[in-house]
Each structure stands twice: as structure tokens, then as C-alpha cells.
Design a protein around this motif. Structure first.
Motif, short mmCIF file in Angstrom:
data_model
loop_
_atom_site.label_atom_id
_atom_site.label_comp_id
_atom_site.label_asym_id
_atom_site.label_seq_id
_atom_site.Cartn_x
_atom_site.Cartn_y
_atom_site.Cartn_z
N PRO A 227 0.84 -1.21 0.00
CA PRO A 227 0.00 0.00 0.00
C PRO A 227 0.87 1.25 0.00
O PRO A 227 1.91 1.29 0.67
CB PRO A 227 -0.79 -0.11 1.29
CG PRO A 227 -0.74 -1.55 1.67
CD PRO A 227 0.55 -2.08 1.13
N SER A 228 0.47 2.25 -0.76
CA SER A 228 1.33 3.42 -0.92
C SER A 228 1.58 4.12 0.41
O SER A 228 2.68 4.55 0.71
CB SER A 228 0.71 4.38 -1.93
OG SER A 228 -0.62 4.65 -1.59
N LEU A 229 0.51 4.20 1.23
CA LEU A 229 0.68 4.85 2.54
C LEU A 229 1.77 4.17 3.34
O LEU A 229 2.62 4.81 3.95
CB LEU A 229 -0.63 4.79 3.31
CG LEU A 229 -1.60 5.93 3.06
CD1 LEU A 229 -2.90 5.69 3.82
CD2 LEU A 229 -0.97 7.25 3.49
N ALA A 260 12.50 13.53 -1.13
CA ALA A 260 13.30 12.32 -1.33
C ALA A 260 12.50 11.03 -1.18
O ALA A 260 12.48 10.22 -2.11
CB ALA A 260 14.50 12.34 -0.38
N PRO A 261 11.83 10.82 -0.03
CA PRO A 261 11.07 9.56 0.07
C PRO A 261 9.96 9.47 -0.98
O PRO A 261 9.67 8.39 -1.49
CB PRO A 261 10.49 9.60 1.49
CG PRO A 261 10.55 11.02 1.90
CD PRO A 261 11.71 11.63 1.18
N ALA A 262 9.33 10.61 -1.30
CA ALA A 262 8.26 10.61 -2.29
C ALA A 262 8.80 10.12 -3.63
O ALA A 262 8.22 9.27 -4.31
CB ALA A 262 7.65 12.00 -2.44
N LEU A 263 9.93 10.68 -4.01
CA LEU A 263 10.52 10.34 -5.30
C LEU A 263 10.89 8.86 -5.35
O LEU A 263 10.65 8.17 -6.36
CB LEU A 263 11.78 11.20 -5.52
CG LEU A 263 12.11 11.59 -6.95
CD1 LEU A 263 10.90 12.20 -7.63
CD2 LEU A 263 13.28 12.55 -6.97
N ILE A 264 11.45 8.38 -4.25
CA ILE A 264 11.83 6.96 -4.21
C ILE A 264 10.60 6.07 -4.36
O ILE A 264 10.56 5.16 -5.20
CB ILE A 264 12.58 6.63 -2.89
CG1 ILE A 264 13.93 7.36 -2.87
CG2 ILE A 264 12.77 5.12 -2.74
CD1 ILE A 264 14.65 7.27 -1.55
N ALA A 265 9.57 6.37 -3.56
CA ALA A 265 8.37 5.52 -3.60
C ALA A 265 7.69 5.59 -4.97
O ALA A 265 7.31 4.58 -5.54
CB ALA A 265 7.41 5.95 -2.50
N LEU A 266 7.57 6.82 -5.49
CA LEU A 266 6.88 6.97 -6.78
C LEU A 266 7.64 6.27 -7.90
O LEU A 266 7.05 5.64 -8.77
CB LEU A 266 6.70 8.46 -7.12
CG LEU A 266 5.69 9.20 -6.23
CD1 LEU A 266 5.75 10.70 -6.51
CD2 LEU A 266 4.29 8.66 -6.48
N THR A 331 0.91 10.50 -6.51
CA THR A 331 1.57 11.71 -6.02
C THR A 331 0.65 12.46 -5.05
O THR A 331 1.13 13.14 -4.13
CB THR A 331 1.98 12.59 -7.21
OG1 THR A 331 2.86 11.84 -8.02
CG2 THR A 331 2.70 13.85 -6.74
N ALA A 332 -0.67 12.32 -5.26
CA ALA A 332 -1.61 12.98 -4.34
C ALA A 332 -1.39 12.49 -2.92
O ALA A 332 -1.50 13.25 -1.96
CB ALA A 332 -3.04 12.72 -4.80
N VAL A 333 -1.04 11.20 -2.76
CA VAL A 333 -0.82 10.64 -1.43
C VAL A 333 0.50 11.15 -0.84
O VAL A 333 0.65 11.27 0.38
CB VAL A 333 -0.82 9.09 -1.49
CG1 VAL A 333 -0.73 8.48 -0.11
CG2 VAL A 333 -2.08 8.61 -2.20
#
Lengths: 389, 360
Positions: A227-229, A260-266, A331-333
Motif C-alpha cells: 500500500p502506498s501509505l 526524497a522519500p516521495a521520489l523513491i516511492a513513486l 503523487t496525491a498521497v
């Protein structure tokens, strides 16, 4: 004698459902102030008398979808009527909001209700059906969709909707809105870009060396089903620990929260469609073509660039398309871990129980996804090598 | 000249080709044949280095092939395979032009060459150049494959069952055409097949392989008259006499054919039939319509038109490029004792008689 009626299933049901919905549920919601409980206002109760036109046009649409005559003409006409109705719905709501705001002052809020949304949804279904069933000559439908989008944009800019609650939320956050929109787009583009740089070689590797296939897809499938969360959450302590251990990361602007974490996860989520489609694309190349190419004296890179990539490109582009659409949504999350983007408004709205603020974040996200999807669809269609059409 | 000396190939402990030595002279049509798994394709693919040898040496024109860069070597050798492997995203013309482009030929030269080759393989360049592979029938695709192999005018051609995947009628037509082309071009050809009829028909020399070893290497005639042992005898089959016919061209056994125009009255036909047992009836363009014998005259009004037995030249006639085997098969099919030989338009050129076939 030929029967006078012949029902076109999809548009007819959509038109009837839409008509029932816009008449039976609240078209707009009236609230004395931003967070008060709302009162549903039915279409026939909206101010500005435009509702009469809407109902009449809608009845005409239902009849049109049940009449028997030239199929193509009927389909195109249904599409045209739907487009007009879509614009009319917006104008009706905008006008009502303008009149109410004049009477009750700017404290009062008028937001769009279920009748508007369901109505608009059924109209879009009819438009989609028009696109599907009009066969080869799609140019009138393309024109129609562009004209509708242009009309909506024009009405938006000219201030017709300014008194609707969602636009009032926008007016209060104009600068923030655009900066978050850019952040959102930048996150999508950079994460998908990264996933391309990693994913295409990875897909090719999985295709060339079979022993890489299982580990690659096991990892990516696992990532995809996380799950993205949870993934965003897991990355916070990991990155935080990493920055403690390697201080230069902090200097580079890396921290447990933020970009940074957003970019990695996305990037991780975008990888699977890219790798999967790269693998599939290369697998569709006939081994005989490779054998012939080799036998004629093509080098490995000539085979790759002149034979394999041109044949695989359509499938790979489709993977990029899926990645983009998926990344726009995810990305909204990412706003939850402080990366910004349209999610900022969604989560603010959730916190304040302000539905229109949620809408302000959600609507552009959806529109962005739809636009990118059709844009990529167009590109793929035009780039498809002729011999493979 | 292609020369293999003690060539061996071992795949994961299994010996596919075992100490194979043979020479292919310039201009020779060498067919390698054997049951599946005998190593024939492997041998072919070692010649253009798609498969490296495990032992032994292969030379072309006296030069060890490993001294070339593999790609350089392959560009000098035409290569056609059973599954054709046309590039689906390229037109027929682009497919044919692949090797010339790799060799850096000038655009116009490639275009001229492509057109010339398509014509040679009976594909109208005006129609076929811009087509894509998926718009072609199996036979057409195979022709394009052969044209592509010939594109850069290589002196050596390697072909791996190039006519294997097409229907028997088209295959026979392609074999006939290819034999004609080879007569003109005199390439050095190494051709792999499992079809003994094809081998006998096309080869100047046949190599029979069994489990990676050479069993017999000789001309088709010698292999048929002097098969080396039971394996070869069984491989050739019991219809050796019939197979021989497929090496004999109809053009060489053609005799003058008695004929009459269909506009002639019955009387003149009767006069002719005093000298000949039968007559071919042709239209004013010389196209065969049918035949006539004494039985057809009986009871007919002397002034009446010709009452002939009709014949479709497309199913009953052969061309000068056909083999005697085809001629015989037409005769049996149609129940006639001689088969008309026609040109491309169906005009009568002569005939092949049953007695000549029996004596051939």
C-alpha cells in the motif's frame, strides 16, 4: 414498415439514468457558511431559469438515443447534445451560485451536488460511447471534445464559475494552487523519468537473461502490492537513519520527509509497468526476425535499434502511459509525507471537513490523469509502425 | 570454395556434428539432407558463424572464417530460413534492402537493386515494394526472403529449408523458379532440407548426414544409382525412377505438337487426323483449348465446328521449366497420353509424350 424506435443500449441507459439523477437528487448544495451542514437544492429549484433548457435538451437526448435513423449521424448528434448539456450544467450551477451569493453575501457557499456529478458522468459516458462507436472517422468527435474543453476553459477564465464554492476555495489559494500543481507535475515527471532510466534496461535484462526474470518481477510485484501509505511511511525512518549515517545526504537535501522519500516511492511504483511492458515488448519480436537479422550480419546494437526497439516501442510506450497515470494518482498521497502536490488540498480539506477543498485537489489530479492518458494514447497511435497496424 | 575440415559441434555433451569434412565448389548447388537431428542446420549455421565450431576448421576461398569479424562474414553470405523472419515494421523494399544498407550502398543503387530482385522473383515491384510483411501470403513472404538473401549479390547463399513451410503447389513453383534463377546466377549454394524430392530436383551435389556424420556425398544421379548402404536406400525411398524424372526438364524432351485453330471446320481436322492420332485445339492467340481425336469425328456433320474434349491449360499443361515428373503427373491426372507445353500466356509450344518419358 420499419419500426420507428431502436434503442442504442449504452447511450440510452446513460441518458435515462442521467435524467432521473438530475431531477431526483440535489443539483447544488447550499450552505450558509463554509463548513455548515448543507441543504440540497434540486435542479428545478435552481435560480436563473436555465434548468428548463437543461431538462428539455436532456429529454431530446433520451428520445434521440431511442430513434431509428442513420446510425453514425445519430451517434454524432448524441455526442454533440451531450457536450452542450455538459456546458449547460456548468453554466446553470455557476449562475445559481452567482445569484445566491448576491443575495446572501460571500459567507454563503454553493457547491456542486450529486445530481451535477452523476449528470456530468452520464454525459461523459455518452461522449465516450460516441468516440467508440463512430468507427474510423474520429475527427468530428476529436473536434467536439476539444470544443467542449475550450468552452469550459473559456467559461472558467471568464469568471462564470467564480461564485461556486470550489472556485472560492481556489481564489483563496491561487498562488499555492499553481505552485502545488507544478510540484505535482514535477514529482510525476521526475519519478517516471527515473523509472524509465532504470526500468527499460531492467526489462531488457529480464528478457535477455532469463535468470533475472524471476527476481526482477518478484521484487517489483511485491513493491506494487505494498500500500502506498505504508511505503511512504516505511521510507521515513529508513531515510532518516541514512541521513544520520551519511551526513552528505543531508547536504544534498535528503531527509526522512519531503521530496526524497516521495521520489523513491513513486519511482518504485512506476517501475513495474515500465519493466513489464519493456519485457513484453521485446518478447513480441519474432525470434525468426532476430535470427534472420543476425544471419544477415546485423550487430547486436543494430538489431536492437533497427529491429527490436521499433517493434517493441508501442508496448513500451503503453507501459510509460500506465506509469504516468498511476504516478499522477499516487503523487496525491505523497502530500502526506510533506512532498507537496495536489494532495495538500485533499488532506487539508479532509482535516477541515471542507468537501470543496478536497475537490480542488482531486479535480485537477483527475483531469491531469485523463489528459495525459489520452495524450499518450494519441502519441502511441501516431507512432505505431505502419506494418504493425 | 567452402571447405569443412573435421568440423565438430558439441552441445552440452551431445555431439551434433561429428568430424564432418566436405568441400563445396564455386557455383555448386549443395544440398545437405538427413533426418531431423542429423546436424544439417547446425552445419549450415556454423558456416556463417551463427554457431561457433567446437573443433575443426571452416574455410571460404581458402581463408579461415574465424579470421573475419562475424558480422563482416555474414554480410558477404546470403542467408534465408524457413520461418523467413521478415521485419514486420519494414516494407518489402526496406526488408530486401537491409544488407545493402548495412554495407552503406547509395539510396538509388539500393532502390534499383531491390526492384530488380523483386522482378526476378516474380513480384511486381510496383505492387509489392510498399507492402508490409503481414500483407503477404506464405509463398510471397518466402520470395521476399530469398530476394533479401540475394540483395547484396553475395557469391555464397546459405538456405535452411527455405521452402519448407509452404503448400506443395507453391513450393513446386518456387523450386522451379529458384532453379531458373540459379541457372542464371551461378551462386555457391548450401541448402538444407529434409525433403529428398527437393534435394534431387535442385542439387548438383547431395550430402547425406546421419547423426552428425557424413554418409554419402555425391551427385543426385550417383546417389540414386549407387546408394551407399541401406540407410541411403531407405532414405531415397522406393520410387527412385520417379524421382529421377524430377531432374529432367520438360524443355529438353519437348516435341512439336500437331495443332489446329478452333475456327477451322471439321473437314480440315479430319484431314489432319489421317496423319496424327490426335490434335491440339488452340484459339487465335495459340492458347490451348482442348484436344480432338478420331472418336470426336464420328457421326459429326462434316461442315460442323470442332467438337473437342476441353482442357484447361492451367491444370493440364506444363511449361518448359517444369520437370518430366510434373508432366507425368498431369498426364495421369487428366488421363491423357501427352501433355501440352505452354508459355506463360498459355500458348502451345509443344508437347511431352508418355513414350518419351518412359524412355528418358
Amino acid at each position: 414498415m420499419r419500426p420507428l424506435f431502436s434503442i442504442e443500449k449504452v447511450p440510452f441507459s446513460a441518458a435515462v439514468l442521467g435524467l432521473v439523477a438530475i431531477l431526483s437528487t440535489g443539483f447544488v448544495t447550499f450552505r450558509p457558511n463554509r463548513i455548515a451542514i448543507g441543504d440540497a437544492v434540486h435542479l428545478v429549484r435552481t435560480r436563473g431559469e436555465l434548468w428548463i433548457v437543461v431538462v428539455l435538451f436532456w429529454i431530446a437526448l433520451v428520445i434521440l438515443c431511442s430513434l431509428r435513423f442513420n446510425r453514425r449521424r445519430r451517434i454524432l448528434l448524441a455526442g454533440l447534445l451531450s457536450s452542450i448539456l455538459l456546458i449547460l450544467l456548468m453554466i446553470t450551477a455557476g449562475k445559481h451560485a452567482a445569484i445566491i451569493t448576491e443575495e446572501y453575501g460571500t459567507i454563503a457557499r454553493v457547491s456542486l451536488g450529486p445530481a451535477f456529478w452523476i449528470g456530468a458522468f452520464t454525459l461523459i459516458i455518452i461522449l465516450t460511447d460516441t468516440w467508440q462507436s463512430c468507427g474510423k472517422g474520429k475527427s468530428p468527435v476529436v473536434l467536439l471534445v476539444l470544443a467542449t474543453a475550450a468552452a469550459a476553459a473559456f467559461l472558467l477564465i471568464s469568471g462564470r464559475f467564480d461564485m461556486l464554492s470550489i472556485m472560492r476555495e481556489f481564489a483563496n489559494r491561487r498562488e499555492r494552487f499553481f505552485s502545488e500543481l507544478i510540484t505535482h507535475a514535477a514529482l510525476v515527471v521526475s519519478s517516471v523519468g527515473l523509472s524509465l532510466a532504470l526500468g527499460i534496461p531492467l526489462g531488457l535484462l529480464a528478457h535477455r537473461k532469463k535468470r533475472f526474470y524471476n527476481p526482477t518481477f518478484f521484487t517489483l510485484n511485491t513493491l506494487q502490492t505494498t500500500p502506498s501509505l505504508a511505503l511512504f511511511g516505511i521510507l521515513i525512518p529508513i531515510l532518516a537513519a541514512a541521513t544520520l549515517k551519511f551526513p552528505f545526504l543531508t547536504e544534498m537535501g535528503v531527509s526522512g520527509i519531503g521530496t526524497a522519500p516521495a521520489l523513491i516511492a513513486l519511482t518504485a511504483y512506476s517501475l513495474l509497468p515500465v519493466v513489464r511492458n519493456t519485457y513484453t515488448g521485446f518478447s513480441t519480436v519474432d525470434p525468426a526476425a532476430i535470427e534472420a537479422g543476425k544471419g544477415m550480419g546485423m550487430t547486436t546494437s543494430q538489431l536492437l535499434f533497427r529491429v527490436e526497439i521499433p517493434i517493441a516501442s508501442a508496448v513500451i510506450l503503453n507501459g510509460i502511459r500506465v506509469s504516468l497515470v498511476q504516478a499522477i494518482g499516487l503523487t496525491a498521497v505523497a502530500a502526506l509525507i510533506g512532498a507537496g502536490g495536489m494532495g495538500v488540498f485533499i488532506f487539508q480539506g479532509l482535516g477541515q471537513a471542507a468537501n470543496d477543498l478536497i475537490m480542488l485537489g482531486a479535480m485537477p489530479t483527475i483531469l491531469m490523469a485523463v489528459f495525459v492518458d489520452s495524450f499518450m494514447g494519441g502519441i502511441i497511435f501516431m507512432m505505431r509502425p505502419k506494418g504493425l497496424r | 570454395m567452402i571447405s569443412l575440415q573435421q568440423v565438430t559441434k558439441v552441445f552440452a555433451g551431445r555431439t551434433a556434428v561429428d568430424g564432418l569434412s566436405f568441400d563445396v565448389e564455386d557455383g555448386e548447388f549443395c544440398v545437405i539432407i538427413g533426418p531431423s537431428g542429423c546436424g544439417k542446420s547446425t552445419t549450415l549455421r556454423m558456416i556463417n558463424r551463427l554457431i561457433p565450431v567446437s573443433g575443426g576448421v571452416i574455410t571460404i576461398g581458402g581463408k579461415d572464417i574465424t579470421t573475419y569479424r562475424a558480422e563482416e562474414l555474414r554480410r558477404q553470405i546470403g542467408y534465408a530460413i524457413q520461418s523467413v523472419g521478415l521485419f514486420p515494421h519494414m516494407t518489402v523494399a526496406q526488408n530486401v534492402g537491409v544488407v545493402p544498407r548495412l554495407l552503406g550502398w547509395h539510396q538509388t543503387r539500393i532502390r534499383d537493386r531491390t526492384g530488380h530482385l523483386l522482378e526476378m522473383l516474380n513480384l511486381d515491384p510496383g505492387i509489392y515494394s510498399a507492402k508490409y510483411p503481414r500483407q503477404l501470403s506464405g509463398g510471397e513472404a518466402q520470395r521476399v526472403g530469398v530476394a533479401r538473401a540475394l540483395a547484396a549479390d553475395p557469391s555464397i547463399l546459405l538456405m535452411d529449408e527455405p521452402f519448407g513451410a509452404i503448400d506443395p503447389i507453391t513450393r513446386e513453383a518456387l523450386q522451379t523458379e529458384f532453379a531458373r534463377i540459379q541457372k542464371e546466377l551461378r551462386k555457391t549454394i548450401v541448402f538444407v532440407t529434409h525433403d529428398i524430392d527437393e534435394a534431387i530436383r535442385l542439387a548438383t551435389r547431395i550430402i547425406i548426414l546421419r547423426e552428425g556424420k557424413l554418409v554419402q556425398h555425391d551427385t543426385p544421379e550417383n546417389i540414386m544409382t549407387n546408394p551407399a548402404g541401406r540407410f541411403v536406400t531407405e532414405f531415397i525411398g522406393t520410387d527412385r525412377a520417379l524421382k529421377r524424372l524430377s531432374r529432367l526438364g520438360a524443355g529438353d524432351y519437348m516435341k512439336k505438337a500437331p495443332s489446329i485453330a478452333d475456327s477451322e471446320p471439321l473437314q480440315s481436322a479430319a484431314r489432319f487426323l489421317l496423319e496424327h492420332p490426335y490434335l491440339w485445339v488452340v484459339d487465335r492467340n495459340g492458347r490451348v483449348l482442348g484436344w480432338l481425336d478420331k472418336n470426336d469425328l464420328e457421326g459429326a456433320e462434316p461442315t460442323a465446328g470442332l467438337a473437342m474434349s476441353c482442357l484447361d491449360h492451367r491444370t493440364a499443361a506444363v511449361t518448359t521449366e517444369s520437370t518430366l515428373k510434373e508432366a507425368l503427373s498431369r498426364m495421369v491426372q487428366q488421363g491423357i497420353r501427352s501433355a501440352p507445353v505452354v508459355d506463360r500466356k498459355g500458348a502451345l509450344l509443344g508437347e511431352i509424350r508418355m513414350e518419351d518419358i518412359l524412355e528418358a
